[in-house]
Design an enzyme around this catalytic site. Structure first.
Site, PDB file in Angstrom:
ATOM      1  N   GLY A  72      -2.377  -4.503  -3.282  1.00  0.00           N
ATOM      2  CA  GLY A  72      -2.370  -4.308  -2.158  1.00  0.00           C
ATOM      3  C   GLY A  72      -1.980  -5.900  -1.267  1.00  0.00           C
ATOM      4  O   GLY A  72      -1.434  -5.882  -0.048  1.00  0.00           O
ATOM      5  N   ASN A 150     -13.689 -10.296  -0.469  1.00  0.00           N
ATOM      6  CA  ASN A 150     -13.375 -10.384  -1.573  1.00  0.00           C
ATOM      7  C   ASN A 150     -13.950 -11.371  -1.927  1.00  0.00           C
ATOM      8  O   ASN A 150     -14.924 -11.147  -2.902  1.00  0.00           O
ATOM      9  CB  ASN A 150     -11.892 -10.489  -1.541  1.00  0.00           C
ATOM     10  CG  ASN A 150     -10.679 -11.565  -0.829  1.00  0.00           C
ATOM     11  OD1 ASN A 150     -11.075 -11.141   0.245  1.00  0.00           O
ATOM     12  ND2 ASN A 150     -10.758 -12.989  -1.237  1.00  0.00           N
ATOM     13  N   GLN A 178     -11.049  -4.471  -1.783  1.00  0.00           N
ATOM     14  CA  GLN A 178     -12.120  -4.578  -3.097  1.00  0.00           C
ATOM     15  C   GLN A 178     -13.301  -3.628  -2.480  1.00  0.00           C
ATOM     16  O   GLN A 178     -14.185  -2.877  -3.187  1.00  0.00           O
ATOM     17  CB  GLN A 178     -12.916  -5.534  -2.608  1.00  0.00           C
ATOM     18  CG  GLN A 178     -12.683  -7.033  -2.062  1.00  0.00           C
ATOM     19  CD  GLN A 178     -12.590  -7.682  -3.818  1.00  0.00           C
ATOM     20  OE1 GLN A 178     -13.505  -7.075  -4.288  1.00  0.00           O
ATOM     21  NE2 GLN A 178     -11.258  -8.324  -4.687  1.00  0.00           N
ATOM     22  N   SER A 196      -5.288  -1.339  -4.034  1.00  0.00           N
ATOM     23  CA  SER A 196      -4.668  -2.175  -5.599  1.00  0.00           C
ATOM     24  C   SER A 196      -5.508  -1.628  -6.442  1.00  0.00           C
ATOM     25  O   SER A 196      -6.801  -1.530  -6.762  1.00  0.00           O
ATOM     26  CB  SER A 196      -5.105  -3.656  -6.471  1.00  0.00           C
ATOM     27  OG  SER A 196      -3.697  -3.895  -5.518  1.00  0.00           O
ATOM     28  N   HIS A 198      -5.936  -2.117  -9.933  1.00  0.00           N
ATOM     29  CA  HIS A 198      -6.697  -2.884 -10.998  1.00  0.00           C
ATOM     30  C   HIS A 198      -8.169  -3.267 -10.737  1.00  0.00           C
ATOM     31  O   HIS A 198      -8.717  -4.116 -11.160  1.00  0.00           O
ATOM     32  CB  HIS A 198      -5.446  -3.633 -11.151  1.00  0.00           C
ATOM     33  CG  HIS A 198      -6.003  -4.966 -10.236  1.00  0.00           C
ATOM     34  ND1 HIS A 198      -6.038  -6.318 -10.347  1.00  0.00           N
ATOM     35  CD2 HIS A 198      -4.705  -5.219  -9.330  1.00  0.00           C
ATOM     36  CE1 HIS A 198      -5.844  -7.268  -8.723  1.00  0.00           C
ATOM     37  NE2 HIS A 198      -5.047  -6.508  -8.423  1.00  0.00           N
ATOM     38  N   THR A 234      13.342   2.141  -8.193  1.00  0.00           N
ATOM     39  CA  THR A 234      12.297   2.655  -9.130  1.00  0.00           C
ATOM     40  C   THR A 234      11.501   2.776  -9.573  1.00  0.00           C
ATOM     41  O   THR A 234      10.125   1.768  -9.573  1.00  0.00           O
ATOM     42  CB  THR A 234      13.441   1.847 -10.647  1.00  0.00           C
ATOM     43  OG1 THR A 234      14.534   1.737 -10.097  1.00  0.00           O
ATOM     44  CG2 THR A 234      13.000   3.327 -11.921  1.00  0.00           C
ATOM     45  N   CYS A 322      -8.941 -25.656  -5.767  1.00  0.00           N
ATOM     46  CA  CYS A 322      -8.533 -27.459  -6.165  1.00  0.00           C
ATOM     47  C   CYS A 322      -7.725 -27.456  -5.697  1.00  0.00           C
ATOM     48  O   CYS A 322      -6.785 -26.664  -6.474  1.00  0.00           O
ATOM     49  CB  CYS A 322      -9.734 -27.043  -7.493  1.00  0.00           C
ATOM     50  SG  CYS A 322      -9.645 -28.832  -7.960  1.00  0.00           S
TER      51      CYS A 322
HETATM   52  N1  PLP Z   1      -6.647  -8.106  -0.324  1.00  0.00           N
HETATM   53  C1  PLP Z   1      -7.986  -8.201  -0.968  1.00  0.00           C
HETATM   54  C2  PLP Z   1      -9.207  -8.342   0.231  1.00  0.00           C
HETATM   55  C3  PLP Z   1      -7.944  -8.901  -2.482  1.00  0.00           C
HETATM   56  O1  PLP Z   1      -9.756  -8.578  -2.850  1.00  0.00           O
HETATM   57  C4  PLP Z   1      -6.511  -8.981  -3.038  1.00  0.00           C
HETATM   58  C5  PLP Z   1      -6.635  -9.403  -4.368  1.00  0.00           C
HETATM   59  O2  PLP Z   1      -8.020  -9.907  -4.450  1.00  0.00           O
HETATM   60  C6  PLP Z   1      -5.492  -8.968  -2.526  1.00  0.00           C
HETATM   61  C7  PLP Z   1      -5.552  -8.034  -0.729  1.00  0.00           C
HETATM   62  C8  PLP Z   1      -4.357  -8.543  -3.257  1.00  0.00           C
HETATM   63  O3  PLP Z   1      -4.536  -7.702  -4.320  1.00  0.00           O
HETATM   64  P1  PLP Z   1      -2.781  -8.171  -5.274  1.00  0.00           P
HETATM   65  O4  PLP Z   1      -3.349  -9.091  -5.901  1.00  0.00           O
HETATM   66  O5  PLP Z   1      -3.532  -6.204  -6.095  1.00  0.00           O
HETATM   67  O6  PLP Z   1      -1.722  -7.639  -4.300  1.00  0.00           O
END
Ligand code: PLP
Length: 376
Positions: A72, A150, A178, A196, A198, A234, A322
Site C-alpha cells: 500500500g 485504518n 483496509q 496490500s 497482507h 524483478t 509513543c
Molecule cells: N494505507 C493504509 C490505510 C494502511 O492501513 C496501511 C498499513 O497499515 C498502508 C496504507 C500501508 O500498507 P503497507 O504497510 O502494506 O505498505
C-alpha cells in the site's frame, strides 16, 4: 500456533494455508525470472499473467490497469508523486485522516514547494463530500480520500467523492488497504486505488496499484520493462500468485467472513460498552468496517492499555504514537475533534476470521481486570 489472542488484524493478518500452498512452488522448483525468455521464465510469467487477469476481473478493469507493487505504501506514494509529477505541479487535496503513506509523501512534496491542503472529517470520522467540494481549487490535480480509515474503520463516501472529482476532471485516488477483501471494489470515476495482500490473509511485501488507463502519471521505478516499464525490478512471482489467491478467497467468502467478524466485534462491543464504565466508541458505529472497535478508556492511556493487555497475552494497538516517552494523541482522532485526553486513551481492537468467542470473553475479562487495578 500461538497462545496469544491476536486482535490486531488491521495491522496484518495470518497467511491463509491455501495461499501458502499456491505460493510454495514459486519459492521452490518454479524459481524462474518472469522476464526470462526460456521455459522457466515463461512459466513464471504465465503465473503472473493469470494473477493479473484474476485481479482485473475482481476489480472490474483491464489487466493493463493492474500494477504490482510492494504494498500500500508504494501504491500511495506512486499515485501521488506520479500524478503530481506528470502534471508538473498543481494543488493536492488529501483528507486529514489518510495513512502516513500519503500524508508524509505529501509533506515531502510540500517541502519541495507543492501546494497541499487537508480536508477534515466530521465528529463521526466521515469526510463529507461537500467538505471536499469546498476545498477544491481551480488547479487541483489530485484528491486522496481513503476507502476506510485504518484507526477507526470508518467507511468514507468514496462514490460521491469520486463522481465529484470526475465531473471536474480531477484524478481521484482511494487508499483501499483496509477495505480490500471486505467491501466491494468500486473503481467507477476513480483514477487509482491501492491495497496490500497482507491485510486479507496474503503475504507481506506485495500489493496492487490500479491506475486508470490514460491517466498521466510518471513511472515509479526506472529499470527493466517489468510492469510495462512503469516499475522496473524483478517480479515477485510467489507474492503475486499469493496475492491473487488471497484476494479471490477473500472475495468469494466475503459475506461469510464479514458476518463472522462482525458478530465477534459486536459481541465484544456490546459487552464492553454495557459492562465496563468510562468507555466510549470512537467513530460512527454503523458506517465502519466489521472488524473494527476503537475504544477510549477513561483513566488509562492507550499505550498503558496496550502494554497491560500484552502482558495478559492480548495483542492490540493504540491509536497513538509513543515518541520519546511522551504519548502523542492520534492525528486521526484529533482530526475528528476528539479531546486530546480521549484520543490518548484510545485503543484499536480489530477482529479476524480466525478469532473465537472464547477470545472475546477472555479479552473482556482482561480489560475489566486491568481497569479495576489501574483505576483503583
Ligand atoms: N494505507 C493504509 C490505510 C494502511 O492501513 C496501511 C498499513 O497499515 C498502508 C496504507 C500501508 O500498507 P503497507 O504497510 O502494506 O505498505
Amino acid at each position: 500456533m500461538s497462545d496469544l489472542i491476536y486482535l490486531d488484524n488491521a495491522a496484518t493478518t495470518a497467511l491463509d494455508e491455501r495461499v501458502l500452498q499456491k505460493m510454495l512452488p514459486y519459492l521452490q522448483g518454479e524459481y524462474g525470472n518472469a522476464s526470462s525468455q526460456h521455459a522457466m521464465g515463461r512459466r513464471a510469467s504465465a503465473a503472473v499473467m493469470l494473477a493479473r487477469d484474476k485481479i482485473a476481473s475482481i476489480l472490474g478493469c483491464t489487466p493493463e490497469e493492474v500494477y504490482f507493487t510492494s504494498g500500500g505504501t508504494e501504491a500511495d506514494n506512486w499515485a501521488l508523486r506520479g500524478i503530481y509529477g506528470a502534471n508538473k505541479g498543481g494543488h493536492i487535496l488529501l483528507s486529514a485522516i489518510e495513512h502516513p503513506a500519503l500524508i508524509s509523501c505529501a509533506e515531502d512534496l510540500r517541502a519541495q514547494g507543492a501546494d497541499i491542503s487537508y480536508v477534515y472529517p466530521d465528529s463521526s470520522g466521515i469526510v463529507q463530500p461537500e467538505f471536499v467540494e469546498k476545498a477544491l481549487k481551480d488547479n487541483t490535480v489530485f484528491v486522496g480520500v481513503m476507502s476506510a480509515n485504518n484507526e477507526t474503520g470508518v467507511i468514507q463516501p468514496t462514490k460521491e467523492i469520486a463522481s465529484l472529482c470526475r465531473s471536474r476532471g480531477i484524478f481521484y485516488y482511494s487508499d483501499c488497504v483496509q477495505s480490500a477483501g471486505v467491501l466491494p471494489f468500486d473503481i467507477e470515476n476513480t483514477g487509482g486505488i491501492g491495497f496490500s495482500a497482507h491485510k486479507f490473509y496474503g503475504p507481506k511485501g506485495v500489493g496492487v496499484a490500479y491506475l486508470k488507463k490514460g491517466s498521466a502519471i510518471t513511472r515509479l521505478l526506472s529499470g527493466g520493462m517489468q510492469e510495462r516499464g512503469m516499475r522496473g525490478g524483478t517480479t515477485f512471482v510467489a507474492g503475486i500468485v499469493g496475492l491473487a489467491e488471497a484476494l479471490s478467497l477473500a472475495m468469494e467468502n466475503r459475506d461469510e467472513n464479514n458476518r463472522k467478524v462482525r458478530s465477534l466485534r459486536d459481541s465484544f462491543l456490546d459487552r464492553v460498552l454495557s459492562e465496563v464504565e468510562g468507555v466510549s466508541l470512537n467513530g460512527d458505529r454503523k458506517k465502519r468496517l466489521p472488524a473494527n472497535a476503537n475504544l477510549a478508556f477513561e483513566g488509562v492511556t492507550g499505550d498503558q492499555m496496550v502494554m497491560l493487555l500484552d502482558m495478559r497475552g492480548v495483542c492490540v494497538s493504540a491509536g497513538s504514537a509513543c515518541a520519546a516517552g511522551a504519548t502523542t494523541p492520534s492525528y486521526v482522532l484529533t482530526a475528528m475533534g476528539l479531546d486530546e485526553k480521549v484520543a490518548k486513551s484510545s485503543v484499536r481492537f480489530t477482529f479476524g476470521k480466525n478469532n473465537t468467542f472464547d477470545e472475546v470473553e477472555r479479552t473482556v475479562q482482561a480489560i475489566k481486570e486491568i481497569l479495576n487495578r489501574v483505576r483503583g
